[in-house]
Structures are given as C-alpha cells and as structure tokens.
Design a protein around this motif. Structure first.
Motif, PDB file in Angstrom:
ATOM      1  N   PRO A 199      -3.472  -3.018  -8.793  1.00 30.96           N
ATOM      2  CA  PRO A 199      -3.373  -2.074  -9.916  1.00 30.96           C
ATOM      3  C   PRO A 199      -4.745  -1.578 -10.358  1.00 30.96           C
ATOM      4  O   PRO A 199      -5.769  -2.216 -10.111  1.00 30.96           O
ATOM      5  CB  PRO A 199      -2.726  -2.925 -11.016  1.00 30.96           C
ATOM      6  N   GLU A 200      -4.739  -0.441 -10.996  1.00 35.71           N
ATOM      7  CA  GLU A 200      -5.935   0.028 -11.701  1.00 35.71           C
ATOM      8  C   GLU A 200      -5.927  -0.628 -13.078  1.00 35.71           C
ATOM      9  O   GLU A 200      -5.009  -0.422 -13.859  1.00 35.71           O
ATOM     10  CB  GLU A 200      -5.925   1.548 -11.831  1.00 35.71           C
ATOM     11  N   VAL A 201      -6.937  -1.411 -13.330  1.00 28.89           N
ATOM     12  CA  VAL A 201      -7.003  -2.186 -14.575  1.00 28.89           C
ATOM     13  C   VAL A 201      -8.140  -1.657 -15.442  1.00 28.89           C
ATOM     14  O   VAL A 201      -9.250  -1.419 -14.947  1.00 28.89           O
ATOM     15  CB  VAL A 201      -7.230  -3.686 -14.276  1.00 28.89           C
ATOM     16  N   SER A 202      -7.861  -1.464 -16.719  1.00 22.48           N
ATOM     17  CA  SER A 202      -8.902  -1.123 -17.686  1.00 22.48           C
ATOM     18  C   SER A 202      -8.665  -1.924 -18.956  1.00 22.48           C
ATOM     19  O   SER A 202      -7.557  -2.422 -19.197  1.00 22.48           O
ATOM     20  CB  SER A 202      -8.907   0.375 -17.989  1.00 22.48           C
TER      21      SER A 202
ATOM     22  N   THR B  60       0.812  -1.211   0.000  1.00 21.91           N
ATOM     23  CA  THR B  60       0.000   0.000   0.000  1.00 21.91           C
ATOM     24  C   THR B  60       0.848   1.263   0.000  1.00 21.91           C
ATOM     25  O   THR B  60       0.310   2.358  -0.048  1.00 21.91           O
ATOM     26  CB  THR B  60      -0.915   0.021   1.230  1.00 21.91           C
ATOM     27  N   ASP B  61       2.186   1.129   0.072  1.00 19.38           N
ATOM     28  CA  ASP B  61       3.042   2.295   0.200  1.00 19.38           C
ATOM     29  C   ASP B  61       3.698   2.695  -1.116  1.00 19.38           C
ATOM     30  O   ASP B  61       4.593   3.513  -1.146  1.00 19.38           O
ATOM     31  CB  ASP B  61       4.130   2.032   1.247  1.00 19.38           C
ATOM     32  N   GLN B  62       3.265   2.136  -2.219  1.00 19.24           N
ATOM     33  CA  GLN B  62       3.803   2.487  -3.514  1.00 19.24           C
ATOM     34  C   GLN B  62       2.695   3.040  -4.392  1.00 19.24           C
ATOM     35  O   GLN B  62       1.506   2.837  -4.141  1.00 19.24           O
ATOM     36  CB  GLN B  62       4.438   1.267  -4.183  1.00 19.24           C
ATOM     37  N   ALA B  63       3.104   3.788  -5.428  1.00 18.73           N
ATOM     38  CA  ALA B  63       2.128   4.326  -6.369  1.00 18.73           C
ATOM     39  C   ALA B  63       1.353   3.183  -7.012  1.00 18.73           C
ATOM     40  O   ALA B  63       1.911   2.130  -7.308  1.00 18.73           O
ATOM     41  CB  ALA B  63       2.841   5.149  -7.433  1.00 18.73           C
ATOM     42  N   ILE B  64       0.068   3.383  -7.216  1.00 18.37           N
ATOM     43  CA  ILE B  64      -0.770   2.337  -7.799  1.00 18.37           C
ATOM     44  C   ILE B  64      -0.502   2.254  -9.303  1.00 18.37           C
ATOM     45  O   ILE B  64      -0.701   3.239 -10.025  1.00 18.37           O
ATOM     46  CB  ILE B  64      -2.256   2.633  -7.545  1.00 18.37           C
TER      47      ILE B  64
END
Length: 320
Positions: free
Chosen positions: A42-45, A5-9
């Motif tokens: 991750p943000e997935v699209s 949770t401590d890294q950029a997504i």
C-alpha cells in the motif's frame, strides 16, 4: 506468500493525534517504521496533529516528520480538544486516500498491523475495521484489573461483526466518510466518547464494522490509571456518552433511560451478593453503578469533561 501486483494499490493515511507524549509518539513512529507487508504494497502516509502548540512534541523530538519511514505531515492544531485534533487530521489527509486509519500516541503496533486492517476491509467489504488492543502496564496492576480486562479490547474472531469501533486502533473507508460528509462531533471535544458517537453514525448510515484479529496494537497504561478511582471515572464517562448519544439522536431515549437504572440495579446486585467473596465482582458491580449513573446524568444535562484542561494536566506529564 507473494506480493499481489495485479490489483489497484490501496492508499492508507494513518491519523495520529498527540498531546504531551513525545516519548510515546516516538515509540509509535518506530513501530510504524517496522510495518511489514506480505500480500500488498500500500501507499502509506501519516498525518500527525499536535494539539499542544505551547509545548509541542517537536521541542523534544526535533523534526517529527523526519522520524517516519513513510511520508508524514506534522501540523499544530491550536484549538484544544480531542475532536479538534481528530478533525484536523481528517482535513489534512490526502483527498484521494482510500482508508483512514486511527492509532493513538500511547500505543505501538505489530509489524503486520496495517496489512491486517486493510486485508480485512478488502476481504469482507466492511466499512470500518477494528483491531484488538492489548495493555502493557507501566507497573504490575492489581489482580482485579487483569481479571476484569479493564484495558483490553478483543480478542476477536477474524471478520466477526462488531457494533463498535474505537479510534485507538481502527480503519474506516475514506470514500464512505466523504460520501456522508462525516466528521467527529464538536460537542464531544472535551468529554471524550467521540469515537462511540462517530462510529455509531457510520452504523446508522448503513456501515458495517468487522474485526481484524491480527491487527494488534499495544496500549501503554501508566501507573496513574491503575486505580479504582480512574476506572470508575471512565465507567461514568462511558455511560454518560451512551446517554448523550441517545439524546442527540432523539431515538431510544426512553430505553437508554431505563438502561441507566438497569445498570445501576445490576451493579448493586453484584456488589451486595458477590462483593464480599470476590473483589473483581465487587468492582464490576461498582463499575456498573457508575456507568448507570453516567447514563442518567446525561438526561440531567451533566457531561463529564474527560479532556478538560484540568483532568488532562493530571493525566499527562508535560515533558514525558
């Protein structure tokens, strides 16, 4: 293992080009819906490009985007051809995405597939990442096909450096593409081999390709491809692509020309010396002969149109 949770997504866009494979597309989306993440969220699209507006997948599947667990964009690309579809997918990807991921509509992926691709990229600093591709045959293939691993890519050692990648199962750094303004070359729109040329330019621009051993995609191989004619045709096209790339880059042309003769010579030797005793070696020899012929044909400005309407019509059932 806990989720970081401590890294950029990381933001990943999965690009899918589809043409007359609604059942395959549905199976792929179902496998993507089952993706699991243990060390990241991750943000997935998804960007799904349908290259057949006259007979779209949505005719059978309905709202294609609604079949996805992830935010999805489903668009039509009226210009026929594999490069037109892939470049449309790149154009539709969010401009701030971190990773472009390619997978095809005749594949399914394991639950840890995307995490393995992203994790390999982050851990190694690679520009692009390639995962293994494992065939799933519609019917039992001939023994020589299994022995020669015709449809296999990999297996790989985790993180090993590769000199190739294929759009059937790969990830590439989106910032690198933007910086170098990289797109697929329209000259390969009907011929195929666009990924060989595309990832070759990435390497030439200083990019590094690594392997993600656990990012497995399963390739559904139809019965129509399980024959010697199809395999030799593909060998010719692969050689033809290598010859064309050498000509387009205006370097290594003489060496590629010599390699065309070399491949043919090796093929004749395999066929003549071992073919009588081993069917796989006989067919390997034939594949080398055809591959060499494809290289030499490029120097005569002959291009095999793997994605021509006539060949694609034979390869795809328009309603399956």
């Amino acid at each position: 293992m806990t989720v970081e949770t401590d890294q950029a997504i990381p933001r990943a866009t999965i690009c899918i080009a589809t043409f007359r494979r609604p059942a395959g597309l549905r199976a792929l989306l179902q496998s993507l819906n089952a993706l699991e993440f243990r060390t990241m969220r991750p943000e997935v699209s998804l960007v799904i490009v349908d290259n057949d507006p006259e007979n779209p997948a949505s005719r059978e599947l309905g709202d294609v985007a609604a079949l996805s667990r992830w935010p999805a964009t489903y668009v039509m690309e009226p210009t026929r051809g594999i490069v037109a579809a892939r470049n449309r997918a790149l154009a539709e990807a969010p401009p701030d995405t971190d990773f472009i991921v390619f997978v095809d509509d005749d594949e399914t992926v394991v639950p840890g597939w995307l995490e393995a691709l992203i994790r390999t990229k982050l851990d190694t600093g690679a520009t692009a990442v390639q995962g293994p591709m494992v065939p799933r045959y519609e019917v039992e293939p001939p023994p020589w096909m299994r022995a020669l691993r015709i449809f296999d890519i990999g297996p790989f050692e985790q993180g090993e450096r590769l000199n190739f990648a294929a759009t059937g199962n790969s990830l590439v750094d989106a910032a690198f593409l933007r910086h170098h303004d990289l797109r697929f070359d329209p000259r390969f729109n009907q011929t195929g081999g666009e990924d060989e040329e595309f990832y070759g330019r990435i390497r030439n621009a200083g990019g590094v390709i690594r392997a993600a051993a656990k990012a497995v995609a399963y390739d559904e191989v139809p019965a129509a491809r399980m024959n010697l004619r199809w395999v030799l045709r593909r060998s010719f096209r692969m050689g033809n692509t290598l010859g064309r790339v050498a000509l387009l880059r205006r370097r290594g042309r003489f060496m590629r020309f010599l390699k065309g003769f070399g491949a043919g010579g090796r093929g004749v030797l395999l066929f003549a010396a071992f073919g009588l005793f081993s069917e796989p070696k006989r067919i390997r020899g034939m594949m080398e002969i055809w591959r060499g012929a494809g290289m030499l044909a490029a120097f005569a400005n002959r291009h095999f149109q793997e994605y021509s309407p006539a060949i694609v019509a034979k390869d795809r059932n328009p309603v399956a």
